[in-house]
Scaffold this motif. Structure first.
Motif, PDB file in Angstrom:
ATOM      1  N   LEU A  87       0.562  -1.579   0.109  1.00 48.75           N
ATOM      2  CA  LEU A  87       0.313  -0.039   0.007  1.00 48.75           C
ATOM      3  C   LEU A  87       0.706   1.398  -0.118  1.00 48.75           C
ATOM      4  CD1 LEU A  87      -2.472  -1.046   2.777  1.00 48.75           C
ATOM      5  CD2 LEU A  87      -3.104  -1.284  -0.014  1.00 48.75           C
ATOM      6  N   ALA A  88       2.309   0.752  -0.113  1.00 46.39           N
ATOM      7  CA  ALA A  88       2.733   2.011   0.457  1.00 46.39           C
ATOM      8  C   ALA A  88       3.053   3.017  -0.879  1.00 46.39           C
ATOM      9  CB  ALA A  88       4.633   2.229   1.032  1.00 46.39           C
ATOM     10  N   ASP A  89       3.215   3.964  -1.000  1.00 45.44           N
ATOM     11  CA  ASP A  89       4.057   4.383  -2.862  1.00 45.44           C
ATOM     12  C   ASP A  89       5.465   4.272  -2.710  1.00 45.44           C
ATOM     13  OD1 ASP A  89       3.690   6.129  -4.995  1.00 45.44           O
ATOM     14  OD2 ASP A  89       3.937   8.202  -4.266  1.00 45.44           O
ATOM     15  N   THR A  90       5.581   2.910  -3.621  1.00 47.51           N
ATOM     16  CA  THR A  90       6.786   2.877  -3.058  1.00 47.51           C
ATOM     17  C   THR A  90       7.664   3.118  -5.112  1.00 47.51           C
ATOM     18  OG1 THR A  90       6.845   0.281  -4.070  1.00 47.51           O
ATOM     19  CG2 THR A  90       7.034   1.252  -1.401  1.00 47.51           C
ATOM     20  N   GLY A  91       9.420   2.672  -5.334  1.00 48.87           N
ATOM     21  CA  GLY A  91       9.344   2.844  -6.717  1.00 48.87           C
ATOM     22  C   GLY A  91       9.509   1.231  -7.651  1.00 48.87           C
ATOM     23  N   PRO A  92      10.159   0.678  -8.754  1.00 49.13           N
ATOM     24  CA  PRO A  92       9.381  -0.394  -9.042  1.00 49.13           C
ATOM     25  C   PRO A  92      10.701  -1.164  -8.144  1.00 49.13           C
ATOM     26  CG  PRO A  92      11.730   1.355 -10.388  1.00 49.13           C
ATOM     27  CD  PRO A  92      10.880   2.038  -9.427  1.00 49.13           C
ATOM     28  N   GLU A  93      11.258  -1.153  -6.739  1.00 49.33           N
ATOM     29  CA  GLU A  93      12.490  -1.439  -6.837  1.00 49.33           C
ATOM     30  C   GLU A  93      12.192  -1.628  -5.203  1.00 49.33           C
ATOM     31  OE1 GLU A  93      16.538  -4.055  -6.282  1.00 49.33           O
ATOM     32  OE2 GLU A  93      15.684  -3.789  -8.112  1.00 49.33           O
TER      33      GLU A  93
END
Length: 174
Positions: free
Chosen positions: A135-141
């Protein structure tokens, strides 16, 4: 790995980097290449061994990569591509043995992301329990958080499958 997906569809990951989707109502089976064979594809050497869904109606499913300690998030509905890679720190296995063999998602209120991923190892009969920042806004890795390591049966070493249903975790061995 197998999981029940949207509208009663059976989803299966394959060692050749493909996913099979079988419509249980009409028997139609679709095979889709998830990881390419081109060296330009960053996922071209993925050996997919586990499959899990967090919600049967979701357009995402999660695939265990046996060739590296990672869970791949795959958007199957429109983009049909890997959207994120969750690295699994602490997932240990001898280099001569396969890594991830199975994967399932277990809902729990103790996770900020609504559940934990249970990752079965073919070495030592261990299950690694991870909290993936879904649910977090993360990057691709991004790194997952190792919650616990569990060995259900001390005398069994090769976990082949995991499944969660009706509040119970089912474990199968080679």
């Amino acid at each position: 790995g197998l999981a029940i997906g949207p509208s009663g569809m059976l989803v299966s990951s394959c060692r050749d980097g493909t996913v099979l989707r079988a419509n249980l109502k009409d028997g139609v089976v679709e095979q889709e290449s998830v990881v390419g064979g081109s060296d330009a594809d960053p996922y071209h050497r993925r050996d997919l061994r586990g499959c899990a869904l967090t919600n049967p109606e979701s357009s995402y499913f999660y695939l265990g990569a046996a060739s590296e300690p990672a869970v791949l998030e795959y958007e199957w509905h429109t983009a049909r591509r890997i959207t994120r890679r969750f690295m699994l720190p602490g997932f240990e296995h001898p280099p001569t043995e396969g890594g991830i063999q199975s994967l399932t998602w277990v809902p729990t209120d103790t996770s900020r992301h609504q559940g934990y991923f249970y990752v079965g190892s073919h070495s030592g009969g261990r299950i690694f329990i991870y909290d993936l920042p879904l649910l977090a806004d993360t990057g691709p890795e991004v790194n997952a958080r190792l919650v616990s390591v569990w060995t259900p049966l001390q005398d069994r070493s090769a976990i082949a499958g995991l499944s969660f249903s009706g509040g119970m975790l089912f474990v199968s061995y080679d």
